[in-house]
Design a protein around this motif. Sequence first.
Motif, PDB file in Angstrom:
ATOM      1  N   HIS A   1       0.811  -1.215   0.000  1.00  0.00           N
ATOM      2  CA  HIS A   1       0.000   0.000   0.000  1.00  0.00           C
ATOM      3  C   HIS A   1       0.849   1.271   0.000  1.00  0.00           C
ATOM      4  O   HIS A   1       0.308   2.372  -0.105  1.00  0.00           O
ATOM      5  CB  HIS A   1      -0.943   0.015   1.215  1.00  0.00           C
TER       6      HIS A   1
ATOM      7  N   SER B   1      -3.254   7.155  -7.074  1.00  0.00           N
ATOM      8  CA  SER B   1      -3.541   5.748  -7.381  1.00  0.00           C
ATOM      9  C   SER B   1      -3.646   4.923  -6.106  1.00  0.00           C
ATOM     10  O   SER B   1      -4.497   4.024  -6.000  1.00  0.00           O
ATOM     11  CB  SER B   1      -2.468   5.169  -8.303  1.00  0.00           C
ATOM     12  N   ASP B   2      -2.790   5.198  -5.100  1.00  0.00           N
ATOM     13  CA  ASP B   2      -2.892   4.494  -3.820  1.00  0.00           C
ATOM     14  C   ASP B   2      -4.225   4.780  -3.139  1.00  0.00           C
ATOM     15  O   ASP B   2      -4.885   3.879  -2.602  1.00  0.00           O
ATOM     16  CB  ASP B   2      -1.745   4.904  -2.888  1.00  0.00           C
TER      17      ASP B   2
ATOM     18  N   ALA C   1      -7.121   3.085  -4.978  1.00  0.00           N
ATOM     19  CA  ALA C   1      -7.101   1.638  -4.756  1.00  0.00           C
ATOM     20  C   ALA C   1      -7.588   1.281  -3.353  1.00  0.00           C
ATOM     21  O   ALA C   1      -8.403   0.364  -3.175  1.00  0.00           O
ATOM     22  CB  ALA C   1      -5.690   1.096  -4.987  1.00  0.00           C
TER      23      ALA C   1
ATOM     24  N   ARG D   1     -11.406   1.893  -2.999  1.00  0.00           N
ATOM     25  CA  ARG D   1     -12.204   0.865  -3.676  1.00  0.00           C
ATOM     26  C   ARG D   1     -12.095  -0.476  -2.944  1.00  0.00           C
ATOM     27  O   ARG D   1     -13.045  -1.258  -2.917  1.00  0.00           O
ATOM     28  CB  ARG D   1     -11.766   0.730  -5.127  1.00  0.00           C
TER      29      ARG D   1
ATOM     30  N   LEU E   1      -8.434  -6.057  -1.908  1.00  0.00           N
ATOM     31  CA  LEU E   1      -7.778  -5.195  -2.884  1.00  0.00           C
ATOM     32  C   LEU E   1      -7.459  -5.978  -4.147  1.00  0.00           C
ATOM     33  O   LEU E   1      -6.760  -6.991  -4.102  1.00  0.00           O
ATOM     34  CB  LEU E   1      -6.488  -4.621  -2.292  1.00  0.00           C
TER      35      LEU E   1
ATOM     36  N   MET F   1      -7.621  -1.971  -9.222  1.00  0.00           N
ATOM     37  CA  MET F   1      -8.331  -0.862  -8.592  1.00  0.00           C
ATOM     38  C   MET F   1      -7.606   0.472  -8.705  1.00  0.00           C
ATOM     39  O   MET F   1      -8.209   1.526  -8.501  1.00  0.00           O
ATOM     40  CB  MET F   1      -8.618  -1.192  -7.121  1.00  0.00           C
ATOM     41  N   ARG F   2      -6.307   0.462  -9.054  1.00  0.00           N
ATOM     42  CA  ARG F   2      -5.587   1.728  -9.195  1.00  0.00           C
ATOM     43  C   ARG F   2      -5.661   2.283 -10.622  1.00  0.00           C
ATOM     44  O   ARG F   2      -5.249   3.422 -10.867  1.00  0.00           O
ATOM     45  CB  ARG F   2      -4.135   1.583  -8.757  1.00  0.00           C
TER      46      ARG F   2
ATOM     47  N   TYR G   1       0.777  -1.236 -11.227  1.00  0.00           N
ATOM     48  CA  TYR G   1      -0.244  -2.263 -11.459  1.00  0.00           C
ATOM     49  C   TYR G   1       0.395  -3.612 -11.791  1.00  0.00           C
ATOM     50  O   TYR G   1       0.002  -4.653 -11.246  1.00  0.00           O
ATOM     51  CB  TYR G   1      -1.159  -1.815 -12.598  1.00  0.00           C
TER      52      TYR G   1
ATOM     53  N   ASP H   1       2.012  -4.994  -8.630  1.00  0.00           N
ATOM     54  CA  ASP H   1       0.968  -5.501  -7.731  1.00  0.00           C
ATOM     55  C   ASP H   1       0.489  -6.874  -8.181  1.00  0.00           C
ATOM     56  O   ASP H   1       0.168  -7.734  -7.351  1.00  0.00           O
ATOM     57  CB  ASP H   1      -0.224  -4.543  -7.695  1.00  0.00           C
TER      58      ASP H   1
END
Length: 572
Positions: free
Chosen positions: A174, A418-419, A422, A425, A433, A437-438, A491, A494
């Motif tokens: 995160h 973006s963090d 994410a 959401r 997560l 989502m970002r 992304y 992740d």
Amino acid sequence: MAEAEKPEIIPGTDIIFTDGKNGEDSTPGEVVLIPQPTSNPDDPLNWSLTWKSIMIFNQFVFVFVSIMTPMAISPLSLIFEQEFHKTLPEVNMLFGAAAITLGYANFLIVPAANLWGRRPVVLVCSVICILANIWQGLVTSYPSFLGARVISGLGAAANESIMPMVVADLLFQHQRGSSMALYFWAYFLGLFIGPVISGAIASQISWRWFFWVCTILQGASFLFLLIAHPETKYDRPAPPKPSTNISGDSTVVNVRASNPNPVTEKPENGGTTSSTTEVVPTLTTAHHQTTGRPSRAQFSILPLRKSLRFGHSNSNASTPSPSPPPKKHDDGEKKESVVAVVLRDVVSPMQILFTYPIVAWASLSMGFAANSLLALNLTTAQVFGAPPYLFTPDQIGFVNFAFVVGAIVALVTAGPLSDRIALRRAKANGGVLEAEMRLPALVPYICANVTGMVVVAVGYQRAWPWEAVVVLGYTLVGLQVVGIPAIAIAYAVDSYKTLPGEIMIAATIVKNTFGFGMIFFFNDWAAQSGYIKPIMMMMALSIGFAILGMSVFIPWGKQFRRWTKDSKLHSL
């Protein structure tokens, strides 16, 4: 009866918020730490904020300085044409030689960093940069200059991969969006500020002094790395694998915070159920103490004989961490292991580039966004050195300040935005997560690309006042060149957390190979057909792939990750 099942957990899907149920020692909404830190104080995840900040600062300086030298010669193009009696495309080859080496040298650097650690590799690359800078300051012929540029690219290539690896070593999932934005800001800041410095020095003193200044800065960076850049590679235990029911249904994981022991539930009659629910021990931000520091062994200049790993640290931890006994290997097994690591790090970037759609998209998105900037770098001297502008080399360099302004805005918006999107959401998704989502955070940077590239293309062609082209167009291009790569690469990382270095190799190969090809046609195409067509082509590629990725991966990204969830690369 087993507790309510969680959604399918595959690489790129994580339970990031606790629900505060089941007797957990946590409150609802706490962020779960991914990956889970060990109890060793020399685990980089446990280092204090001061040490983590020092590490990020050192990497920032190294990335900025090492990329500045090979990529900052655009204001010197006219000088090199006269000095070495070469055409503009031939002078651009000096840029291309460094750019192509920057991409492919990571086939050596990433395996070395995985085998021997980040610290010795970045120190060696820093020394190579210093020697290459000295060579460039002394060159007297074009072939010698080309050779120096190749060596310069070899040393600077570490900035394409080592900092993302260090970020993955130091920070939790995160926290990585902001740090990846900082990485791209350092990278592109070197590209932006470098031409300002090179143009000013060339106009006031001599172009050779630009390389002497870079030598001094690289030497200072080397000292910072030597003194305050401990090893961050840390072999932590693999996370517990979620259980799967025997009927082949989706994998489910039940996460509780601060539970020290995994539990397998059984029916009261002592029989075996058709499905089990594993309670994975988790640590949240509220319960994590970041008071650790590097051990003395992590400051070793030479590669450590034994990798730092869970339960085998060299620190003086008061409470030893449990670990399985070390495995014994004979010399043949050790050799085989080294060969396996090298083959993995050479083959896996190509494998993930051509078989993992998410990595392919992230690489193309980063490549085309970055080469939108290259399109302007290649044409800056061509446009502003000619009528009606007639800029001097230092004035040509100063236009890069507009890129800097855009990059600063991206730094403070791209990663945090973006963090934040994410995490918000994920909270709405029951604490789960998903990597996709970002992706909505790309929207403002796509708009910046469209507006900036249109203003520059039309402004070039119609000789608009330089203020419109530079202040508006260049600033917006500087905004998107940090924003789009930061979000796209975050992304991909992740989705495939064990492969940050390999992802950067794949992305860098795409970016630098396409950029290398541009030097052979872009200036001539612009001279023959005008600036609108070539610049609009770069805009179309950039926004086209960005929009395609959002359209495909936001609704179906998890399906793509599901197809690759059983790959052996996840266990690297």
